[in-house]
Design a protein around this motif. Structure first.
Motif, PDB file in Angstrom:
ATOM      1  N   VAL A  40      48.579  39.172  30.968  1.00 43.21           N
ATOM      2  CA  VAL A  40      48.197  38.896  32.351  1.00 43.21           C
ATOM      3  C   VAL A  40      46.778  38.325  32.420  1.00 43.21           C
ATOM      4  N   ALA A  41      45.860  38.895  31.651  1.00 42.90           N
ATOM      5  CA  ALA A  41      44.462  38.453  31.690  1.00 42.90           C
ATOM      6  C   ALA A  41      44.328  37.027  31.175  1.00 42.90           C
ATOM      7  N   VAL A  42      45.008  36.681  30.087  1.00 38.39           N
ATOM      8  CA  VAL A  42      44.930  35.328  29.542  1.00 38.39           C
ATOM      9  C   VAL A  42      45.549  34.329  30.511  1.00 38.39           C
ATOM     10  N   GLY A  43      46.713  34.671  31.073  1.00 38.35           N
ATOM     11  CA  GLY A  43      47.357  33.763  32.016  1.00 38.35           C
ATOM     12  C   GLY A  43      46.536  33.541  33.273  1.00 38.35           C
ATOM     13  N   GLY A  44      46.033  34.610  33.867  1.00 35.61           N
ATOM     14  CA  GLY A  44      45.283  34.497  35.110  1.00 35.61           C
ATOM     15  C   GLY A  44      43.944  33.818  34.944  1.00 35.61           C
ATOM     16  N   ASN A  45      43.179  34.246  33.950  1.00 35.90           N
ATOM     17  CA  ASN A  45      41.864  33.644  33.747  1.00 35.90           C
ATOM     18  C   ASN A  45      41.967  32.233  33.190  1.00 35.90           C
ATOM     19  N   GLY A  46      42.986  31.966  32.381  1.00 38.20           N
ATOM     20  CA  GLY A  46      43.198  30.604  31.905  1.00 38.20           C
ATOM     21  C   GLY A  46      43.515  29.658  33.050  1.00 38.20           C
ATOM     22  N   LEU A  47      44.353  30.102  33.988  1.00 40.32           N
ATOM     23  CA  LEU A  47      44.682  29.277  35.147  1.00 40.32           C
ATOM     24  C   LEU A  47      43.458  29.058  36.026  1.00 40.32           C
ATOM     25  N   ALA A  48      42.661  30.119  36.219  1.00 38.59           N
ATOM     26  CA  ALA A  48      41.442  29.983  37.033  1.00 38.59           C
ATOM     27  C   ALA A  48      40.467  29.008  36.384  1.00 38.59           C
ATOM     28  N   ASN A  74      36.042  36.849  30.359  1.00 36.99           N
ATOM     29  CA  ASN A  74      37.299  37.596  30.460  1.00 36.99           C
ATOM     30  C   ASN A  74      38.306  37.134  29.414  1.00 36.99           C
ATOM     31  N   LEU A  75      38.364  35.828  29.168  1.00 34.09           N
ATOM     32  CA  LEU A  75      39.288  35.304  28.165  1.00 34.09           C
ATOM     33  C   LEU A  75      38.916  35.789  26.769  1.00 34.09           C
ATOM     34  N   CYS A  76      37.631  35.723  26.441  1.00 34.90           N
ATOM     35  CA  CYS A  76      37.180  36.198  25.126  1.00 34.90           C
ATOM     36  C   CYS A  76      37.441  37.692  24.967  1.00 34.90           C
ATOM     37  N   TYR A  77      37.225  38.431  26.046  1.00 34.96           N
ATOM     38  CA  TYR A  77      37.507  39.869  26.008  1.00 34.96           C
ATOM     39  C   TYR A  77      38.997  40.111  25.779  1.00 34.96           C
ATOM     40  N   ALA A  78      39.839  39.344  26.483  1.00 37.96           N
ATOM     41  CA  ALA A  78      41.290  39.531  26.342  1.00 37.96           C
ATOM     42  C   ALA A  78      41.762  39.244  24.926  1.00 37.96           C
ATOM     43  N   LEU A  79      41.098  38.321  24.232  1.00 37.62           N
ATOM     44  CA  LEU A  79      41.511  37.971  22.871  1.00 37.62           C
ATOM     45  C   LEU A  79      41.256  39.106  21.880  1.00 37.62           C
ATOM     46  N   THR A  80      40.430  40.089  22.255  1.00 40.04           N
ATOM     47  CA  THR A  80      40.210  41.239  21.376  1.00 40.04           C
ATOM     48  C   THR A  80      41.302  42.296  21.531  1.00 40.04           C
ATOM     49  N   LEU A  81      42.150  42.166  22.550  1.00 38.27           N
ATOM     50  CA  LEU A  81      43.151  43.199  22.809  1.00 38.27           C
ATOM     51  C   LEU A  81      44.320  43.183  21.822  1.00 38.27           C
ATOM     52  N   PRO A  82      44.872  42.012  21.405  1.00 34.56           N
ATOM     53  CA  PRO A  82      45.994  42.047  20.452  1.00 34.56           C
ATOM     54  C   PRO A  82      45.680  42.744  19.128  1.00 34.56           C
ATOM     55  N   THR A 314      39.855  42.741  34.353  1.00 36.63           N
ATOM     56  CA  THR A 314      39.870  41.316  33.997  1.00 36.63           C
ATOM     57  C   THR A 314      41.136  40.646  34.489  1.00 36.63           C
ATOM     58  N   CYS A 315      42.213  41.419  34.642  1.00 33.82           N
ATOM     59  CA  CYS A 315      43.444  40.861  35.213  1.00 33.82           C
ATOM     60  C   CYS A 315      43.303  40.608  36.712  1.00 33.82           C
ATOM     61  N   MET A 316      42.473  41.418  37.377  1.00 36.68           N
ATOM     62  CA  MET A 316      42.335  41.313  38.827  1.00 36.68           C
ATOM     63  C   MET A 316      41.343  40.242  39.254  1.00 36.68           C
ATOM     64  N   HIS A 317      40.426  39.863  38.389  1.00 38.03           N
ATOM     65  CA  HIS A 317      39.435  38.853  38.757  1.00 38.03           C
ATOM     66  C   HIS A 317      40.061  37.543  39.223  1.00 38.03           C
ATOM     67  N   PRO A 318      41.107  37.017  38.545  1.00 38.07           N
ATOM     68  CA  PRO A 318      41.709  35.768  39.034  1.00 38.07           C
ATOM     69  C   PRO A 318      42.264  35.876  40.444  1.00 38.07           C
ATOM     70  N   LEU A 319      42.696  37.070  40.847  1.00 39.20           N
ATOM     71  CA  LEU A 319      43.174  37.230  42.219  1.00 39.20           C
ATOM     72  C   LEU A 319      42.047  36.976  43.209  1.00 39.20           C
ATOM     73  N   LEU A 320      40.848  37.405  42.860  1.00 38.66           N
ATOM     74  CA  LEU A 320      39.696  37.150  43.722  1.00 38.66           C
ATOM     75  C   LEU A 320      39.327  35.672  43.691  1.00 38.66           C
ATOM     76  N   TYR A 321      39.448  35.027  42.526  1.00 34.78           N
ATOM     77  CA  TYR A 321      39.158  33.597  42.436  1.00 34.78           C
ATOM     78  C   TYR A 321      40.117  32.802  43.326  1.00 34.78           C
ATOM     79  N   MET A 322      41.411  33.030  43.096  1.00 39.24           N
ATOM     80  CA  MET A 322      42.438  32.114  43.589  1.00 39.24           C
ATOM     81  C   MET A 322      42.939  32.454  44.991  1.00 39.24           C
ATOM     82  N   ALA A 323      42.986  33.726  45.315  1.00 34.85           N
ATOM     83  CA  ALA A 323      43.598  34.125  46.578  1.00 34.85           C
ATOM     84  C   ALA A 323      42.584  34.359  47.679  1.00 34.85           C
ATOM     85  N   VAL A 324      41.489  35.023  47.388  1.00 32.55           N
ATOM     86  CA  VAL A 324      40.529  35.381  48.428  1.00 32.55           C
ATOM     87  C   VAL A 324      39.667  34.202  48.812  1.00 32.55           C
TER      88      VAL A 324
END
Length: 360
Positions: A40-48, A74-82, A314-324
């Motif tokens: 979710v974090a990679v998809g959302g922040n990548g799209l933003a 956020n993207l760099c952080y997400a890459l540490t999760l796998p 980090t998954c919720m940040h794109p919602l603030l970018y794109m929707a709000v």
């Protein structure tokens, strides 16, 4: 494992009994949650990030500059999760080597701090635009945002650098055979802190991170958004619906911060303190059951829970970018002129850049 300085060694069987309790949560749930948050974090922040690069006019407005840095962090952080999820997948075993172990913890901490710092920059940027509009339009330019961004990255790297020394790979003793669910003694560990004899040093470091990377940014964010909210609520030119949207933005930003980043640092300190107390009493235990009973599960599970909440933020940040942001292109200032209406800056990621980039 080494014992705390000045105490008797802690028997290995007691340490292993404690780790069994910890592994139940990590191997049972944590790895799957981290992988879901990664997607979710990679998809959302990548799209933003794609939206910022392709749709925002150049040069970017300061609000966009900070939002882009936050998305990159956020993207760099997400890459540490796998790799972390692979480590927790049963049997818990690190298979990527010593260098990767140290880098994973460093990148994790660096971009965790980077996200915190850039959220704070966005909050202060909103504060300056709304509360001090004339100063902002006359003196602040995109180049200043880039300079602040560079300084912010430098600060995050500097604060995270000790993790390169704290983190290490703990190799099992030779001759134990392959790692498996029935032979966990042969598994490799990637530890995020020094040996037990140096936990005091790590506690000091975690306290510094809690103050500089958790409490201080939270206070700055809270003060900035509180001042912004007061100005907006007193504006006679805004409708009730517009004011409600701003309240949602302010509340969402502070809530995400207060429920993820700050608790992570606080629970980390509490977890390290609990480990220190347990290690101090370990030599006096008479059985494995006594060693397990002496653990502080609330400190451990609290820390593990916040490790879930941080990627969720980090998954919720794109919602603030794109929707709000698109719904907040409003003018809450009292004046009617363009110079007195810089409040199109209110979104976390501004989409109206041309006017605020013009010279006054």
């Amino acid at each position: 494992m080494a014992a705390l300085s000045g105490t008797k060694p802690c028997p290995e069987e007691y340490v292993e009994a404690a780790e069994r309790e910890y592994r139940r949560f990590q191997e049972g749930y944590l790895w799957a949650i981290l992988m879901a948050e990664f997607l979710v974090a990679v998809g959302g922040n990548g799209l933003a990030l794609y939206r910022f690069i392709t749709q925002e006019q150049r040069p970017w407005h300061p609000a966009v500059v900070f939002s882009v840095q936050l998305a990159v962090s956020n993207l760099c952080y997400a890459l540490t999760l796998p790799p972390l999820a692979a480590y927790f997948y049963p049997p818990k075993n690190w298979s990527f080597g010593e260098v990767a172990c140290r880098l994973e913890r460093f990148v994790f901490t660096c971009n965790l701090l980077g996200g915190i710092i850039f959220i704070t920059c966005i909050s202060l940027s909103r504060y300056m635009v709304v509360v001090h509009p004339f100063f902002t339009r006359r003196h602040l330019r995109p180049k200043h945002a880039w300079a602040v961004s560079a300084a912010s990255w430098a600060m995050a790297i500097l604060l995270a650098a000790p993790m390169l020394g704290f983190s290490h790979q703990n190799q099992p003793q030779p001759g134990l055979g392959p790692c498996s669910k029935t032979n966990r003694e042969a598994c490799v560990k990637c530890l995020g802190m020094m040996e037990d004899s140096q936990l005091e040093t790590f506690r000091t470091y975690s306290l510094v991170l809690a103050c500089l990377g958790g409490i201080l940014p939270l206070l700055l964010t809270l003060m900035a958004y509180s001042a912004l909210g007061l100005v907006v609520m007193r504006s006679p030119s805004m409708t009730t619906a517009q004011k409600l949207r701003v309240v949602v933005l302010v509340t969402s930003g502070v809530t995400v911060y207060a429920c993820s980043y700050a608790p992570y640092h606080i629970t980390q300190v509490l977890h390290v303190n609990a480990m220190l107390r347990w290690m101090a009493h370990c030599p006096s235990f008479t059985s494995e059951s006594q060693a397990v009973a002496a653990l502080n599960p609330r400190a451990f599970f609290g820390y593990q829970t916040t490790r879930i909440l941080v990627p969720l933020a980090t998954c919720m940040h794109p919602l603030l970018y794109m929707a709000v942001a698109p719904s907040l292109n409003c003018h809450p200032c009292h004046g009617k002129s363009e110079d007195q209406s810089p409040c199109q800056d209110l979104p976390l990621a501004d989409t109206t850049t041309s006017q605020s980039q013009q010279s006054p």
